[in-house]
Design an enzyme around this catalytic site. Structure first.
Site, PDB file in Angstrom:
ATOM      1  N   SER A 135      25.325  -9.936  36.663  1.00  0.00           N
ATOM      2  CA  SER A 135      25.743  -9.886  38.060  1.00  0.00           C
ATOM      3  C   SER A 135      25.440 -11.233  38.692  1.00  0.00           C
ATOM      4  CB  SER A 135      24.968  -8.786  38.799  1.00  0.00           C
ATOM      5  OG  SER A 135      25.112  -8.892  40.203  1.00  0.00           O
TER       6      SER A 135
ATOM      7  N   TYR B 174      16.819  -5.009  41.988  1.00  0.00           N
ATOM      8  CA  TYR B 174      18.038  -5.220  41.209  1.00  0.00           C
ATOM      9  C   TYR B 174      18.167  -6.681  40.808  1.00  0.00           C
ATOM     10  CZ  TYR B 174      23.052  -5.134  40.090  1.00  0.00           C
ATOM     11  OH  TYR B 174      24.277  -5.246  39.477  1.00  0.00           O
TER      12      TYR B 174
END
Length: 260
Positions: A145, A158
């Protein structure tokens, strides 16, 4: 002149995709199957991957469903015994939980994100690396990501997991150079799927939709799947080390053009 995608050689025709029950994983499975791979779909939700496998097979391609929790190392090791060779591993299983600041973040959420995103990728990669090497032309794909390359408030758990996943890919590439295995990292930015934001916001649809509010065209799962398939189908000597993919409206994790 750009090289066109080519059909995988026989020893490299199997592609394992984790987190294939929805979103990027499901789209990637469909794309790789259409590109000539025998796709093995893995996820915890057996009914979903079985339904997807049926659709892929009905379209004239090849797919098999295998229910698997990537955090269960014993189950992953058992799964790996089914393969002598494998061409592609797409480490896609993962996800985000919560948007709490560091001061109040739930350690259980952090632990779950680390185990799924990082240890899940480690488990599958370790278990299948011998079969990838044996193929003579293997590819490990890590779907990370943009969170693995920059920070933002409310996302530390995250972000930390995705930074770790990025480092895993980068280090693996250094360690196995000289073997017939490529290591590719695809780092998507804002992707609108049915579940990612909804899961992160614990089922709150209003909060989930607000993430994409005013963004004309966030990425779709198929956009990312197209990128993954393109990287995988490059000639064997071409390694796409890292590709960051964002919608045009997103300049960074925190800079997004919204038409409100």
């Amino acid at each position: 002149m750009t090289s066109a995608p080519s059909a995988p050689a026989a020893p490299s025709r199997i592609a394992v995709v984790t987190g294939a029950s929805s979103g990027i994983g499901a789209a990637t499975a469909r794309r790789l199957a259409a590109a000539g791979y025998r796709v093995v779909l893995t996820a915890r939700r057996k009914d979903r991957i079985e339904a997807l496998a049926e659709k892929i097979n009905a379209a004239g391609h090849q797919a098999t469903a295998y229910a698997l929790d990537v955090t269960d190392r014993a189950a992953v090791d058992e799964f790996a015994t089914a393969f002598r060779t494998i061409g592609v591993l797409v480490n896609n299983a993962g996800g985000a939980l919560g948007t709490d600041p560091v001061a109040t973040g739930d350690p259980a959420d952090w632990r779950q994100m680390y185990e799924t995103n990082v240890l899940g990728t480690l488990n599958l990669t370790q278990a299948l690396l011998p079969a990838l090497t044996a193929s003579g032309d293997g590819t490990v794909v890590v779907v990370s990501s943009t969170a693995g390359h920059a920070t933002y408030e409310g996302g530390a758990g995250y972000v930390a997991a995705k930074h770790a996943e990025h480092v895993l890919a980068e280090t693996l590439r250094l360690e196995i150079v000289g073997t017939p295995v490529r290591v590719v990292e695809i780092a998507p930015g804002m992707v609108k799927t049915d579940e990612f934001s909804l899961t992160r916001h614990r089922g709150d649809k209003e909060k989930a939709e607000k993430v994409y509010e005013g963004v004309a065209e966030p990425l779709t799962a198929d956009d990312v799947a197209d990128t993954i398939t393109w990287a995988v189908t490059r000639p064997s000597h071409v390694n796409i080390d890292l590709m960051i993919v964002r919608p045009r409206a997103q300049a960074s994790n925190t800079k997004v053009h919204r038409e409100l």
